[in-house]
Design a protein around this motif. Structure first.
Motif: not given
Length: 399
Positions: A61, A75-76
């Motif tokens: 992102f 994001e993870t």
């Protein structure tokens, strides 16, 4: 990270690429990022936003270059960092940025060549771009000429060259502006048109920019800020504006060519109606003032009224109409408006009561503020007292 590991400089058209994870860590804000041994993800820089996409199916992102490394924010976090991972660049976003950035070079060069207006600022936004031109004035004729030249360069489909040069080699090129870096200097060249130091991504030919359309411009301090779009964004702008235009033709019941005249008529009619309405309000206020004044004859020259949802301006005007008609009268208005109380206290010229002092006595009881003078004062506060009770309080303090 070395230039050789920045795949977006080797080929801006790379969509996917293999890479090893050098490390996976969290930054000061607790966001997870990975550093790769090579990357096609462009980090924010030079006015161009970062790429997005995925690494091993984890969404990327944000991409930033910090402390000599390119950080890909996920994001993870990845559960497994060993082995080769596939990076996948969001191509639609990347190509849009390539079109916009190259279009900015072309348009800036057009203004420079035609009018010697230097570009001193650039922003690539999500929907439009802006450049700041070093001039205090800009005419419609100049804008049209620059736009025409820019689109001519695009239509000629000129090759775009990229060269890495040393500081000593810069003298061989007629640069549009001085480069900020002193080593690993990257030039983006449109032959016989624009020579510019730039670290962004660009297409191979000017034709891939498709088109440039200037949308608006305005003065910002001592510069002109110009808003425009390039490439597919031109189509998006046309679609958006065409949709609005079609809706307006239906609402105004007028064809596109007569739209301007229809809008002018509508505005003029609206202004005429506003004047009629304002005159009607004035007549109603005068009528209301006479009725309220008639009441005062039975209450010792005091007009005290409670209202709902009347503006303070309207109450002030009504009070002035009454005191102008009778210089012996006292006027006390209280209105409840959306959980607030508003007070207006006025006296005729022949009376001596101090309205400012009277309002000053009442306002602390409703946690309010106000102002005025001895003959006319107003204020407002919390409506934790009913309007009727507040009016009684005013009359009690008067006695």
């Amino acid at each position: 990270m070395d230039i050789e590991q920045k795949l977006y400089y080797q080929d801006a058209y790379i969509h996917t690429f293999p890479a090893h994870i050098v490390k996976q860590e969290q930054d000061e804000q607790g966001l997870w990022y990975v550093v790769l041994d090579q990357t096609a993800f462009y980090p924010t820089g030079g006015g161009q936003p970062y790429d997005q996409g995925s690494i091993a199916d984890r969404k990327v992102f944000n991409v930033e270059e910090k402390e000599g490394e390119i950080r890909h924010y996920l994001e993870t976090p990845l559960q497994e960092i060993e082995g080769i991972k596939e990076g996948r660049v969001d191509w639609e976003r990347r190509f849009d940025h390539m079109q916009q950035h190259c279009g900015q070079h072309i348009l800036s060069a057009a203004f420079d060549q035609l009018f010697k207006y230097k570009t001193v600022g650039f922003h690539l936004g999500a929907e439009t771009l802006t450049i700041d031109l070093e001039t205090e004035t800009l005419t419609e004729h100049e804008v049209k000429r620059a736009e025409e030249l820019a689109n001519k360069i695009i239509l000629e489909n000129r090759q775009i060259e990229v060269k890495w040069v040393t500081e000593e080699e810069l003298s061989q090129y007629a640069l549009r502006k001085e480069t900020k870096v002193k080593e690993d200097i990257r030039l983006v060249i449109i032959p016989n048109f624009d020579y510019n130091g730039c670290g962004g991504t660009h297409p191979k030919t000017t034709g891939e920019v498709s088109a440039i359309k200037i949308l608006n411009w305005e003065r910002q301090k001592k510069k002109i800020r110009l808003q425009f779009v390039c490439g597919h964004r031109v189509i998006k702008q046309l679609e958006k504006k065409q949709k609005v235009l079609l809706e307006l033709t239906k609402l105004l019941n007028a064809p596109e060519k007569e739209m301007e005249a229809a809008v002018i008529r509508l505005i003029e009619n609206g202004k005429a109606l506003e004047k009629v309405l304002e005159l009607a309000r004035e007549n109603l206020l005068q009528y209301e003032a006479k009725n309220l004044l008639a009441k005062s004859e039975d209450s010792h020259q005091i007009v005290g009224e409670v209202f709902q949802n009347r503006t303070i301006q309207e109450l002030q005007k009504l009070a002035r109409l009454i005191t102008a008609e009778n210089d012996q009268v006292l006027v006390f208005f209280v209105s409840t408006n959306e959980g607030r109380l508003q007070l207006v206290c006025a006296r005729g010229a022949a009376r001596e009561e101090n309205m400012k002092a009277l309002v000053g006595e009442i306002l602390p009881k409703i946690n309010g503020k106000g102002g005025g003078n001895e003959s006319f004062a107003q204020g407002g506060g919390d409506a934790h007292l009913p309007a009727e009770e507040t009016l009684e309080l005013i009359l009690a303090h008067l006695k």
